[in-house]
Design an enzyme around this catalytic site. Sequence first.
Site, PDB file in Angstrom:
ATOM      1  CB  THR A  30      -0.953   0.041   1.212  1.00 21.16           C
ATOM      2  OG1 THR A  30      -0.181  -0.076   2.415  1.00 21.16           O
ATOM      3  CG2 THR A  30      -1.955  -1.102   1.146  1.00 21.16           C
ATOM      4  CB  SER A  31       2.829   3.192   1.594  1.00 25.43           C
ATOM      5  OG  SER A  31       3.335   2.485   2.712  1.00 25.43           O
ATOM      6  N   GLY A  46       3.951  -3.289  11.050  1.00 27.10           N
ATOM      7  CA  GLY A  46       2.991  -2.253  11.406  1.00 27.10           C
ATOM      8  C   GLY A  46       1.952  -2.701  12.405  1.00 27.10           C
ATOM      9  CB  THR A  69      -0.891  -5.685   3.453  1.00 29.72           C
ATOM     10  OG1 THR A  69      -0.601  -4.292   3.351  1.00 29.72           O
ATOM     11  CG2 THR A  69      -2.043  -6.031   2.533  1.00 29.72           C
ATOM     12  CG  HIS A  95       9.459 -12.203   0.465  1.00 31.12           C
ATOM     13  ND1 HIS A  95       9.017 -13.403   0.943  1.00 31.12           N
ATOM     14  CD2 HIS A  95       8.367 -11.402   0.438  1.00 31.12           C
ATOM     15  CE1 HIS A  95       7.720 -13.345   1.189  1.00 31.12           C
ATOM     16  NE2 HIS A  95       7.307 -12.129   0.892  1.00 31.12           N
ATOM     17  CG  ASP A  96       7.549  -7.505   2.026  1.00 30.09           C
ATOM     18  OD1 ASP A  96       7.375  -8.738   1.976  1.00 30.09           O
ATOM     19  OD2 ASP A  96       6.644  -6.685   1.723  1.00 30.09           O
TER      20      ASP A  96
END
Length: 497
Positions: A22-23, A416, A269, A246-247
């Site tokens: 998303t960001s 997050g 997410t 890969h995050d």
Amino acid sequence: MTSTPPIAGAARSYAAVDLGATSGRVVVGRVGRGELTLTEVNRFANVPVRLPSGLHWNLPGLFTGILDGLREAARTAPAVTSVGVDTWAVDYGLLDADGALLGIPYHYRDARTATVAPQVRDKAGAQELYTVNGLQHLPFNTVFQLAAARDTAQLAAAEKLLLIPDLLTHWLTGSVGAEVTNASTTGLLDARTGEWSRDLAARIGLDPALLPPLRHPGESAGELLPHIVAATGLAAGTPVVTVASHDTASAVAAVPLTAPGGAYISCGTWSLAGLELPGPVLTEASRAANFTNERGVDGTFRYLRNIMGMWLLEECRRVWAARGEPSELASLLADAARAEPFAAVIDPDAPEFLAPADMPAAIAETCVRTGQRAPASRGALVRCVLESLALAHRRVLRRAAALAGRDITRIHLVGGGSRNDLLCRFTADATGLPVIAGPTEATALGNILVQARADGLVGDLAEMRQLVADTQELRHFEPSGDLRAWDAADARVVTAP
């Protein structure tokens, strides 16, 4: 807690390009003796675009945000030693013989794979696929996207396939490669050997020559191209280091797993919940439970399941904001804390939550369909989402422990979602295990630490994690309440197949 091992040399700065679903942002990390700090220098929206051909990523727009961020990093940091790129998994771009991008990369939420995935599984055999790649069945895995692209003009013209972080690295350096932690999410990497399964690629009609050479975290991907140097002001010769691209692999590298018994949840997410293991679990029971084996730093394996995470809450907030209704997070969480417990629970992974136009309506309809009352207020709906996520965390971690033969004594919740105290508390209460929340910026930290290690500034994975534990804010949530109430709520959840 043991002290951080000595770090050689003075503190140095590194730039992390970190793109989420998303960001996106560019972060400067400062690493030194007892020092690990992050400064966000640019954040930009990641908004997909719907074209006549389907849902796509606005990759040129994202690249502009990256260059703006690197320019700000060059302006504000004393000196940027290197750059590293991490993004989400599975999506890709195709290059022609001149190295130019063919079309705009598809978004994994595009519907083109919905009917293809079952066809590939039927043709190749679900058990055989799992024996090769060890992946959780998700309809948007790269192997299914490529099957959907078969017989298209783009695929016919393609010379190389690059996953999104590798494509961005290519635009920065001109080099071509595939970082292994992200390659392991494609369904085309052999889980046992760590090499491309060219046989599987050929069986789905993909030319194995499209698959680029593999890279590992810490390797050089080349230097910034001259026009990138000119556009950003970074020094000529600045290297781009292959990080865990890969995050989630970057995030897990920064989980402070400093003692045995820890499980992790990387919550954004998506919630990715699981264990770090020395090898894959490729049993039939693991396949039936839909667990994935993805590669991590230093040959480790991320044994986990994807759970639809904060996407549900953020989509609810988006819909409410569009209607002009209150959507401020702190107020919603306060209302959720006061709402009736376990009034309704859902399976976050139900297919109707993948990409609905109206998430609150989708949740309400699912509650009614499963014999429950639809949430009567926004606070009640948020509580439904968070309790349901906590139950999903519990189910996945308990199953992972059983399948891997491991005991879990604590849960590290990073990303997050670790800022959400209510979710952290619910996860502790639902599992009956302590939850250590943080670091919030685990992905960027993992990216930075791999660069610092390649630079010789920190040591092995254990030293990287100890530095995280010593320098980052961690919050502790002890389980409380009646575990039997969570047991009863879990028994009511109708799970997706």
